[in-house]
Motif scaffolding. Structure first.
Motif: not given
Length: 277
Positions: A57-59, A214-216, A224-231
């Protein structure tokens, strides 16, 4: 057949953690997946399978982990240039090439490093690697137990919290859920002004659909992953002044020309370093 039976680990590699429970060789673990992505050998078949799913899913998955490791090396160098010679590396994982104590001793052979990880394979390999390193040690604890980490014998032996310490949280906070603010506050309390905070963190802000896939994959692992944005970086760096170049993709953070990417968002990881006020 287990990976141990297949011969991928030394015969004396421990099969249990400090509490005596067996290592789960089936459920993929992010620390071992990361190790495989960097070319390490402390991983199991399930970890390798998970990384190959990531590649589907992410080369750029190998670029992601390598760019993060390169950022870590540059951040360590930046801390040393500020006169900080003590490092507390939380969620350190399997110490493949370019780990903190190797990067630190290039500039300061007397630097002190404490690694913290509760993944049994990572902790066992770190312990073996550091057997002849008097200035570095491993604390086998969950980073989400700050009192246990800060009060551990190796932490007290190696780190002097009356002097600045670099708190390293490289590619680890995305495995921590909503209590991340309280967790950082407890560690921040232990640091004197002039200490540093090093963070790199997965984000989905520019490649949202890809990162959902990727999360799946990580949903099927032990963390499990938790995304956080740069903001949200300002919240994580509360009490710290973020140094130049600010919050950027990790391949942009004080990178050498050969480390830069034409499309830095391909790293999916933002990075920053702050200094405690």
């Amino acid at each position: 057949m287990s990976e141990r039976a297949a011969g991928n680990f030394p015969a004396d590699e421990p099969t249990a953690n400090a509490s005596g429970s067996e290592v789960d060789e089936v459920l993929p673990n992010p620390a071992r997946i990361y190790d495989y992505g960097l070319g390490g050998s402390r991983n199991f078949a399930g970890d390798r399978e998970a990384f190959h799913k990531l590649l589907e899913v992410d080369p750029d998955a190998r670029t992601v982990v390598r760019s993060n490791r390169a950022f870590l090396r540059r951040a360590v160098r930046s801390c040393l240039e500020r006169g900080i010679g003590q490092f507390l590396d939380l969620g350190s994982g399997v110490p493949t090439v370019g780990n903190v104590h190797e990067a630190a001793r290039e500039m300061n052979p007397g630097a002190h490093v404490v690694y913290v990880d509760d993944e049994p394979v990572a902790a066992a390999h770190t312990r073996r690697l550091l057997a002849d390193q008097p200035n570095a040690g491993i604390v086998e604890e969950d980073l989400r137990a700050p009192d246990a980490v800060l009060g551990a014998a190796e932490t007290r032996r190696l780190l002097d919290f009356s002097q600045p310490v670099a708190l390293v949280m490289a590619s680890v906070l995305h495995w921590v859920g909503d209590d991340v603010g309280q967790l950082l506050a407890r560690y921040r309390e232990a640091l004197v002004p002039g200490s540093a905070l090093v963070i790199s963190h997965l984000t989905d802000e520019d490649l949202h659909e890809q990162m959902r896939q990727v999360e799946a994959i990580f949903d099927e692992t032990s963390a499990p992953v938790t995304y956080r944005r740069r903001s949200r970086a300002a919240e994580l760096f509360a009490g710290f002044d973020i140094v130049d170049p600010g919050v950027v993709y990790c391949s942009e953070w004080r990178a050498e020309p050969h480390e830069s990417l034409a499309e830095p968002e391909r790293t999916k990881i933002w990075a920053a370093v702050g200094v405690k006020r």
